[in-house]
Scaffold this motif. Structure first.
Motif, PDB file in Angstrom:
ATOM      1  N   ALA A  66       0.812  -1.218   0.000  1.00 31.65           N
ATOM      2  CA  ALA A  66       0.000   0.000   0.000  1.00 31.65           C
ATOM      3  C   ALA A  66       0.844   1.265   0.000  1.00 31.65           C
ATOM      4  O   ALA A  66       0.504   2.264  -0.643  1.00 31.65           O
ATOM      5  N   HIS A  67       1.970   1.258   0.716  1.00 25.22           N
ATOM      6  CA  HIS A  67       2.792   2.455   0.815  1.00 25.22           C
ATOM      7  C   HIS A  67       3.377   2.882  -0.527  1.00 25.22           C
ATOM      8  O   HIS A  67       3.791   4.030  -0.688  1.00 25.22           O
ATOM      9  N   CYS A  68       3.410   1.970  -1.473  1.00 26.87           N
ATOM     10  CA  CYS A  68       4.035   2.275  -2.769  1.00 26.87           C
ATOM     11  C   CYS A  68       3.379   3.459  -3.485  1.00 26.87           C
ATOM     12  O   CYS A  68       4.049   4.196  -4.202  1.00 26.87           O
ATOM     13  N   PRO A 103      -5.875  -0.049  -1.967  1.00 26.69           N
ATOM     14  CA  PRO A 103      -5.067  -0.315  -0.768  1.00 26.69           C
ATOM     15  C   PRO A 103      -5.934  -0.942   0.310  1.00 26.69           C
ATOM     16  O   PRO A 103      -7.162  -0.754   0.328  1.00 26.69           O
ATOM     17  N   HIS A 104      -5.305  -1.699   1.211  1.00 29.07           N
ATOM     18  CA  HIS A 104      -6.079  -2.246   2.319  1.00 29.07           C
ATOM     19  C   HIS A 104      -6.690  -1.092   3.098  1.00 29.07           C
ATOM     20  O   HIS A 104      -6.023  -0.085   3.362  1.00 29.07           O
ATOM     21  N   PRO A 105      -7.968  -1.185   3.466  1.00 29.67           N
ATOM     22  CA  PRO A 105      -8.646  -0.052   4.123  1.00 29.67           C
ATOM     23  C   PRO A 105      -8.032   0.384   5.445  1.00 29.67           C
ATOM     24  O   PRO A 105      -8.234   1.527   5.876  1.00 29.67           O
ATOM     25  N   ASP A 106      -7.277  -0.493   6.096  1.00 31.52           N
ATOM     26  CA  ASP A 106      -6.667  -0.138   7.381  1.00 31.52           C
ATOM     27  C   ASP A 106      -5.212   0.296   7.259  1.00 31.52           C
ATOM     28  O   ASP A 106      -4.558   0.569   8.273  1.00 31.52           O
ATOM     29  N   LEU A 116      -0.784  -3.670   2.241  1.00 28.76           N
ATOM     30  CA  LEU A 116      -1.098  -4.409   1.022  1.00 28.76           C
ATOM     31  C   LEU A 116      -1.881  -3.538   0.042  1.00 28.76           C
ATOM     32  O   LEU A 116      -2.639  -2.657   0.443  1.00 28.76           O
ATOM     33  N   LEU A 117      -1.679  -3.824  -1.232  1.00 25.56           N
ATOM     34  CA  LEU A 117      -2.318  -3.067  -2.316  1.00 25.56           C
ATOM     35  C   LEU A 117      -2.672  -4.027  -3.441  1.00 25.56           C
ATOM     36  O   LEU A 117      -1.831  -4.819  -3.875  1.00 25.56           O
ATOM     37  N   LEU A 118      -3.914  -3.982  -3.890  1.00 22.49           N
ATOM     38  CA  LEU A 118      -4.322  -4.743  -5.063  1.00 22.49           C
ATOM     39  C   LEU A 118      -4.474  -3.800  -6.248  1.00 22.49           C
ATOM     40  O   LEU A 118      -5.096  -2.737  -6.132  1.00 22.49           O
ATOM     41  N   LEU A 119      -3.900  -4.186  -7.363  1.00 24.82           N
ATOM     42  CA  LEU A 119      -3.982  -3.393  -8.589  1.00 24.82           C
ATOM     43  C   LEU A 119      -4.749  -4.184  -9.633  1.00 24.82           C
ATOM     44  O   LEU A 119      -4.340  -5.298 -10.006  1.00 24.82           O
ATOM     45  N   SER A 209       9.876  -3.195  -2.336  1.00 20.09           N
ATOM     46  CA  SER A 209       8.600  -3.266  -1.624  1.00 20.09           C
ATOM     47  C   SER A 209       7.497  -3.762  -2.553  1.00 20.09           C
ATOM     48  O   SER A 209       7.453  -3.407  -3.724  1.00 20.09           O
ATOM     49  N   GLY A 210       6.613  -4.586  -2.004  1.00 15.47           N
ATOM     50  CA  GLY A 210       5.510  -5.116  -2.798  1.00 15.47           C
ATOM     51  C   GLY A 210       5.803  -6.450  -3.442  1.00 15.47           C
ATOM     52  O   GLY A 210       4.893  -7.148  -3.877  1.00 15.47           O
ATOM     53  N   GLY A 211       7.082  -6.819  -3.521  1.00 16.69           N
ATOM     54  CA  GLY A 211       7.445  -8.104  -4.107  1.00 16.69           C
ATOM     55  C   GLY A 211       7.128  -9.246  -3.160  1.00 16.69           C
ATOM     56  O   GLY A 211       6.931  -9.059  -1.960  1.00 16.69           O
TER      57      GLY A 211
END
Length: 259
Positions: A66-68, A103-106, A116-119, A209-211
């Motif tokens: 998510a931070h990305c 992004p995760h809502p929290d 976490l982030l879903l694209l 990050s994210g990998g």
């Protein structure tokens, strides 16, 4: 004698400078990956520049951190799949627009919790030898300490911030959460939704990050976007445990299909 003292002082300063110039975090202690042997790897890009890693979890979905995208205002977000080199022409490489970033809502700017982030890609990815989804862990249990896991990315390879053009990888050992939470390491900040891996000069760094952290061919964790010093043995790498978020991941993807 004075000249000798000056000469020695100069040598000491030169040695210190050379030490400072050594790579502090890369996929540190790793090496270039074999081309396209990790067909799930994604480069998350903003305005054509790599900012984070990610991995394909379904034909139209990439999981990242998510931070990305926290500091992205009006930038164009895209995902590069099928790549080994970020710059060279390759037969399976393709850049996809992002239809939706979730992004995760929290997730929040001041913590790495729920990072976490879903694209959602603008269309389904063209699958082939160099583009394949990665299975991810759904059973919510810890990976045994000292398990060897694989991590890859295009993150920085030196203290100057130089990024590699070709995918790098390394193998890391999982660290027990209780050990990781000792005062000399992360002092109780590692939750049950996180896991750690040893970082003694072998580590992930900015841009990784994210990998995925892959153990036994399955994604167990996602590299967080923390600000710790890369390669510092006292600051083990932190990963978000994918299995803890299985319901959220499935829900977001299912909701998009139903819409």
């Amino acid at each position: 004698m004075a000249n000798l003292s000056v000469h020695l002082a100069a040598l000491i300063l030169l040695g210190a400078a050379l030490c400072a110039a050594q790579p502090r975090g890369r996929i540190l202690g790793g090496r270039e990956a074999n081309s396209h042997q990790r067909p799930y790897m994604a480069s998350v890009q903003v305005n054509g520049k790599h900012v984070c890693g990610g991995f394909l979890v379904a034909e139209q979905w990439v999981l990242s951190a998510a931070h990305c995208l926290e500091d992205v205002a009006d930038g164009k977000v895209q995902v590069l799949l099928g790549a080994h080199s970020l710059s060279q022409r390759e037969p399976f490489k393709r850049l996809y627009d992002v239809l939706r970033a979730v992004p995760h809502p929290d997730s929040r700017h001041d913590t790495i919790d729920h990072d976490l982030l879903l694209l959602q890609l603008s269309e389904k990815a063209e699958l082939g030898p160099a583009v394949q989804p990665l299975p991810w862990q759904r059973e919510d249990r810890d990976v045994a300490a000292r398990t060897l896991c694989d991590v890859a990315g295009w993150g920085v390879v030196s203290h100057t911030g130089r990024q590699p053009d070709r995918l790098q990888y390394l193998t890391l050992r999982v660290m027990d959460r209780d050990t990781c939470n000792l005062r000399r390491y992360h002092d109780g900040t590692i939750t049950e939704r996180m896991m750690c891996a040893e970082s003694n000069r072998r580590d992930t760094c900015k841009g990784d990050s994210g990998g995925p952290l892959v153990c036994g061919g399955v994604a167990e964790g996602v590299v967080t976007s923390g600000s710790r010093v890369c390669g510092n043995p006292k600051k083990p790498g932190i990963y978000t445990r994918v299995a803890s978020y299985a319901a959220w991941i499935d829900g977001v993807m299912a909701g998009a299909e139903a819409a």
